[in-house]
Design a protein around this motif. Sequence first.
Motif, PDB file in Angstrom:
ATOM      1  N   THR A  89     -31.726  -1.554  65.807  1.00  0.00           N
ATOM      2  CA  THR A  89     -32.777  -1.614  66.818  1.00  0.00           C
ATOM      3  C   THR A  89     -33.628  -2.838  66.538  1.00  0.00           C
ATOM      4  O   THR A  89     -34.131  -3.011  65.421  1.00  0.00           O
ATOM      5  CB  THR A  89     -33.638  -0.347  66.800  1.00  0.00           C
ATOM      6  N   ILE A  90     -33.774  -3.699  67.541  1.00  0.00           N
ATOM      7  CA  ILE A  90     -34.617  -4.884  67.430  1.00  0.00           C
ATOM      8  C   ILE A  90     -35.828  -4.693  68.342  1.00  0.00           C
ATOM      9  O   ILE A  90     -35.686  -4.329  69.512  1.00  0.00           O
ATOM     10  CB  ILE A  90     -33.845  -6.159  67.805  1.00  0.00           C
ATOM     11  N   LEU A  91     -36.998  -4.918  67.786  1.00  0.00           N
ATOM     12  CA  LEU A  91     -38.251  -4.839  68.527  1.00  0.00           C
ATOM     13  C   LEU A  91     -38.687  -6.258  68.840  1.00  0.00           C
ATOM     14  O   LEU A  91     -38.893  -7.072  67.932  1.00  0.00           O
ATOM     15  CB  LEU A  91     -39.302  -4.088  67.718  1.00  0.00           C
ATOM     16  N   PHE A  98     -34.656  -2.362  62.468  1.00  0.00           N
ATOM     17  CA  PHE A  98     -34.133  -1.422  61.481  1.00  0.00           C
ATOM     18  C   PHE A  98     -32.733  -1.016  61.904  1.00  0.00           C
ATOM     19  O   PHE A  98     -32.322  -1.235  63.047  1.00  0.00           O
ATOM     20  CB  PHE A  98     -35.041  -0.189  61.345  1.00  0.00           C
ATOM     21  N   ARG A  99     -32.003  -0.419  60.977  1.00  0.00           N
ATOM     22  CA  ARG A  99     -30.624  -0.003  61.235  1.00  0.00           C
ATOM     23  C   ARG A  99     -30.447   1.472  60.929  1.00  0.00           C
ATOM     24  O   ARG A  99     -31.176   2.057  60.129  1.00  0.00           O
ATOM     25  CB  ARG A  99     -29.645  -0.810  60.379  1.00  0.00           C
ATOM     26  N   THR A 159     -39.398   0.426  60.022  1.00  0.00           N
ATOM     27  CA  THR A 159     -38.974   1.762  59.618  1.00  0.00           C
ATOM     28  C   THR A 159     -38.856   2.644  60.846  1.00  0.00           C
ATOM     29  O   THR A 159     -39.424   2.355  61.904  1.00  0.00           O
ATOM     30  CB  THR A 159     -39.969   2.409  58.632  1.00  0.00           C
ATOM     31  N   ALA A 160     -38.119   3.728  60.689  1.00  0.00           N
ATOM     32  CA  ALA A 160     -37.990   4.722  61.750  1.00  0.00           C
ATOM     33  C   ALA A 160     -37.915   6.095  61.102  1.00  0.00           C
ATOM     34  O   ALA A 160     -37.296   6.252  60.045  1.00  0.00           O
ATOM     35  CB  ALA A 160     -36.740   4.473  62.582  1.00  0.00           C
ATOM     36  N   GLN A 161     -38.545   7.099  61.723  1.00  0.00           N
ATOM     37  CA  GLN A 161     -38.578   8.440  61.155  1.00  0.00           C
ATOM     38  C   GLN A 161     -38.505   9.473  62.260  1.00  0.00           C
ATOM     39  O   GLN A 161     -39.279   9.430  63.223  1.00  0.00           O
ATOM     40  CB  GLN A 161     -39.871   8.650  60.361  1.00  0.00           C
TER      41      GLN A 161
END
Length: 203
Positions: free
Chosen positions: A54-56, A41-42, A137-139
């Motif tokens: 961010t790369i997982l 996600f960016r 996603t990120a929250q």
Amino acid sequence: MAVIHRAELRPSKLEALAAWLPGQPWSGVSAGDDLAIAGRFRFDDPAGEVGVETILVRTSDDRVLQAPLTYRGGPLDGAEAFLVTEMDHSVLGRRWVYDAVGDPVYADVLRRAIATGGHEATLERADGSGAWDAEGTAQGSGSDTDSPAVAAAAAQTAGDLTSVRTDHGTLVVARVIGAELPAGRTLSGTWAGGTGVLAALVP
């Protein structure tokens, strides 16, 4: 919103990470290991100059590593120790790719997302044809109305965690997803087949 070009990258992001991760003590990765991108996600750089992604990375033993990266059009002064690779982008030209924990822009956008309950950027196609499909996603968990700008960041890694000291608190980034983070407001993420707490903001 993050504007993403359809482009050829040399090396590719996964190739760059496969070369860089074996040199990171927290990764547990050896040269030649089979790696895959589990999700990504960016975040938006308010100035529009730095790409923040961010790369997982899923390892051959089914761990998930967090590799936040920043993409710049020129070298970042004083950040030589955090350089992952130099990359040729078929649209944007030469890019300098950094382990984002050493980049104040990453510290600023991460702090803002955590403190204000922000989330990942929408990925818009540069040709105007719509949005790219999200791969994660990120929250953030906070509820502040704003976040003070981070002007400086100093990163130090111990075990599976990297602490980034800023002028407005410390960000703790889980390099290995599942590592225990200190108490504080957090950033949580989702990706195909997984969820986890990615980072914490400690006053």
